[in-house]
Design an enzyme around this catalytic site. Structure first.
Site, PDB file in Angstrom:
ATOM      1  CG  HIS A 133      -1.860   1.155   1.266  1.00 14.48           C
ATOM      2  ND1 HIS A 133      -1.884   2.063   2.289  1.00 14.48           N
ATOM      3  CD2 HIS A 133      -2.820   1.556   0.392  1.00 14.48           C
ATOM      4  CE1 HIS A 133      -2.818   2.972   2.046  1.00 14.48           C
ATOM      5  NE2 HIS A 133      -3.399   2.677   0.906  1.00 14.48           N
ATOM      6  CG  HIS A 157      -8.078   6.088  -2.137  1.00 16.39           C
ATOM      7  ND1 HIS A 157      -7.911   6.811  -0.986  1.00 16.39           N
ATOM      8  CD2 HIS A 157      -7.108   5.147  -2.132  1.00 16.39           C
ATOM      9  CE1 HIS A 157      -6.885   6.319  -0.312  1.00 16.39           C
ATOM     10  NE2 HIS A 157      -6.380   5.317  -0.978  1.00 16.39           N
ATOM     11  NE  ARG A 230     -10.868  18.390  27.852  1.00 18.74           N
ATOM     12  CZ  ARG A 230     -11.721  17.939  28.767  1.00 18.74           C
ATOM     13  NH1 ARG A 230     -12.856  17.378  28.392  1.00 18.74           N
ATOM     14  NH2 ARG A 230     -11.447  18.046  30.047  1.00 18.74           N
ATOM     15  CB  CYS A 277      -6.241  19.888  24.946  1.00 16.23           C
ATOM     16  SG  CYS A 277      -6.949  19.387  26.527  1.00 16.23           S
ATOM     17  CE1 TYR A 414      -8.075  21.791  31.007  1.00 13.81           C
ATOM     18  CE2 TYR A 414     -10.146  22.850  31.582  1.00 13.81           C
ATOM     19  CZ  TYR A 414      -9.446  21.841  30.948  1.00 13.81           C
ATOM     20  OH  TYR A 414     -10.131  20.882  30.253  1.00 13.81           O
TER      21      TYR A 414
END
Length: 561
Positions: A133, A157, A230, A277, A414
């Site tokens: 492939h 493809h 998220r 994030c 955080y």
């Protein structure tokens, strides 16, 4: 490698390329020809071909013609297969073949069990094709399921030769369709949108997921359906016709702006920016000591073009001068709610808002189309260079306040702590909420645990990014534990190094130490435009929430002896 990140050099619209699926194909084609098809040629010639495809005005033509070249390669290499399926339409039901169920297909995800995939009503055993492939191991993303979502990512493809080749591996039919698991109407997540099957979930409710590392660098602008997700709460259903963005002072009268006003009455600006994030690469910290949080890999980071009016113009439309307004913080509230009525919220200091006032976007478009539901439809606040947790999705309210947001995610999450603080002695009030993120880089190719084809040298590729608009000056890579380093070629991202919101891709070929015993550790580290560098170890930056994980990125690869 040609992709949409190069298109901006020639004045080509990146969102249009993404929508038309032109250059993802060409990018893949460059990889195919550079890495697989001409494998017998020297690496030097290979690098020259890649460089020629990367630079110069002729690159655009080269990228498109290379995609055609891949199809011709298939046709030549597999010409013996052409007659086999010349009259058969790929994926249609075929007489004389067994019928399999989805459960049958799912049992075949590994070479040991044979790798099966489906396309429409066809079942295919592609095990014997894996090593041939041209896209490498990306075909394994569809193992045990449908390859249609993955084929859709690469226009190469969609040519007759590809469908004929696929039918060569046909083993059966499938009539059973994949159905979405029915959820109770009382389930708050019942209305969540469908997600791309390539995404790797770290949590289902709420849904959080990152793209496979093998797809992270396919394009400079991350396709919307592969952008990391998220979510903290269920995805809300919002009626755009009745929607109003509320803006005003805390405990004061709020003014509403409709979507029509935001889209048509206020000037729009487009900013290409990376969103990361706070927990990206948390999995590295988990290896040191358990932390509380989702086990993110290196792909909780993505890049998009965001379009909408600036925060400055939105506030001006409501009679507020951001430079003189008497407040300490700007709060942002989302329209997503938990079962208990909890609302997601965040805030940034007014000084930061003033600094970025013409770059903060009240975005209604992502990569040239309406923001998808998972990413904040109809509005998201985009604050370049700042942690993703402050870039509130499903934005419903902007509040000017003397105080920062009282949201749990602003006050009790955080934030950063030293490695001696754990849950028994943590004091969230003593720490400042994360805003700008530190310099970051990661290796995307080869992947951790991969077996190399050569024992002399290896080409290493990855991304680098730094918060606060700091561009990337340098990325260094080592194959001997950090004793010696080789500087990578850093690909320009089209932005100033002093106001750089988007990530940078890099590539370098490094020699493999001769004294290896079948395994080599590859390491990368980045340096930004303020000469901030990544720390060498995770131990020194470990923290109880696993945030800000940016130590040297290390992977292990197997090397033939």
């Amino acid at each position: 490698m040609w992709s949409v990140r190069n298109a901006s050099r020639f004045g080509v619209s990146c969102p249009n390329l993404l929508r038309n699926n032109v250059f993802p194909s060409a990018s893949s084609a460059c990889n195919v020809l550079g890495k697989r098809t001409y494998k017998e040629e020297s690496r030097r010639d290979g690098r020259e071909r890649r460089n020629n495809a990367r630079y110069g005005a002729a690159s655009m033509f080269a990228g498109v013609t290379l995609a055609t070249g891949v199809a011709l390669y298939y046709k030549k290499k597999y010409s013996t297969y052409s007659l086999y399926a010349a009259t058969v339409e790929a994926g249609t039901l075929r007489d004389g073949l067994p019928t399999y169920s989805l459960a049958d297909v799912r049992e075949h995800k590994t070479v040991k069990d044979r790798v099966w995939v489906t396309y429409k009503n066809g079942v295919y055993d592609v095990t014997d094709y894996l090593s041939q492939h041209p896209g490498g191991n990306k075909i394994m993303l569809g193992a045990g399921g449908s390859i249609e979502p993955f084929w859709d990512m690469y226009g190469v493809h969609k040519q007759p030769e590809m469908y004929k080749l696929l039918e060569k591996f046909r083993i059966g039919n499938i009539t059973e369709m994949e159905e979405r698991k029915a959820l109770s109407e009382d389930d708050p997540y019942a209305n969540d949108p469908r997600r791309h099957p390539a995404l790797i979930p770290s949590a289902e409710k709420p849904y959080n997921a990152e793209p496979p590392v093998s797809l992270l660098m396919q394009d400079f602008l991350t396709p919307n359906d592969l952008f990391f997700v998220r979510n903290h709460l269920p995805v809300p259903n919002i009626d755009p016709e009745s929607f109003n963005l509320e803006i005003g002072f805390e405990n004061g009268k709020m003014r509403g702006l409709t979507l029509d006003v935001l889209k048509k009455k206020l000037p729009s600006k487009t900013v290409a920016t990376t969103v990361q994030c706070a927990g990206n690469r948390r999995s590295d910290m988990v290896k040191i000591k358990p932390v509380k949080g989702l086990n993110w890999g290196i792909a909780a980071i993505s890049t998009a073009e965001w379009t909408g009016p600036t925060l400055n113009s939105v506030l001006r439309a409501c009679g507020v001068d951001i430079d003189t307004v008497d407040c300490g913080h700007i709060q942002f509230e989302g329209l997503d709610k938990g079962p208990d009525g909890t609302i997601y919220g965040a805030s940034i200091p007014i000084e930061l808002a003033r600094m970025l006032k013409d770059d903060i976007i009240v975005a209604h478009q992502m990569n040239g189309v309406d923001i998808p539901k998972d990413h904040g439809y109809p509005l998201r606040i985009i604050i370049p260079g700042v942690v993703g947790a402050r870039q509130v999705k499903w934005l419903g309210k902007i509040v000017l306040s003397k105080d920062e947001s009282t949201s749990h995610w602003q006050q009790r999450d955080y934030k950063g702590f030293n490695s001696s603080i754990d849950w028994h002695n943590v004091d969230f009030d003593s720490s400042v909420a994360i805003q700008f993120l530190p310099v970051q880089s990661a290796i995307c190719e080869p992947e951790d645990g991969e077996t190399l084809d050569d024992d002399e040298e290896v080409t290493v590729k990855g991304y680098a990014w730094s918060g606060g608009g700091r561009g990337i000056y340098r990325v260094d890579v080592s194959a001997d534990g950090g004793k010696t380093w080789t500087s990578a070629t850093v690909e320009p991202n089209g932005q100033s190094p002093y106001k750089s919101w988007a990530w940078t891709f890099w590539e370098v070929t490094v020699p493999i130490p001769k004294e290896h015993e079948g395994k080599v550790e590859l390491i990368c580290k980045a340096c930004d435009s303020q000469y901030n560098v990544q720390p060498d170890s995770v131990e020194g930056i470990w923290n109880l929430r696993g945030c800000l994980s940016n130590a040297w990125h290390r992977i292990n690869v197997q090397v033939p002896k």
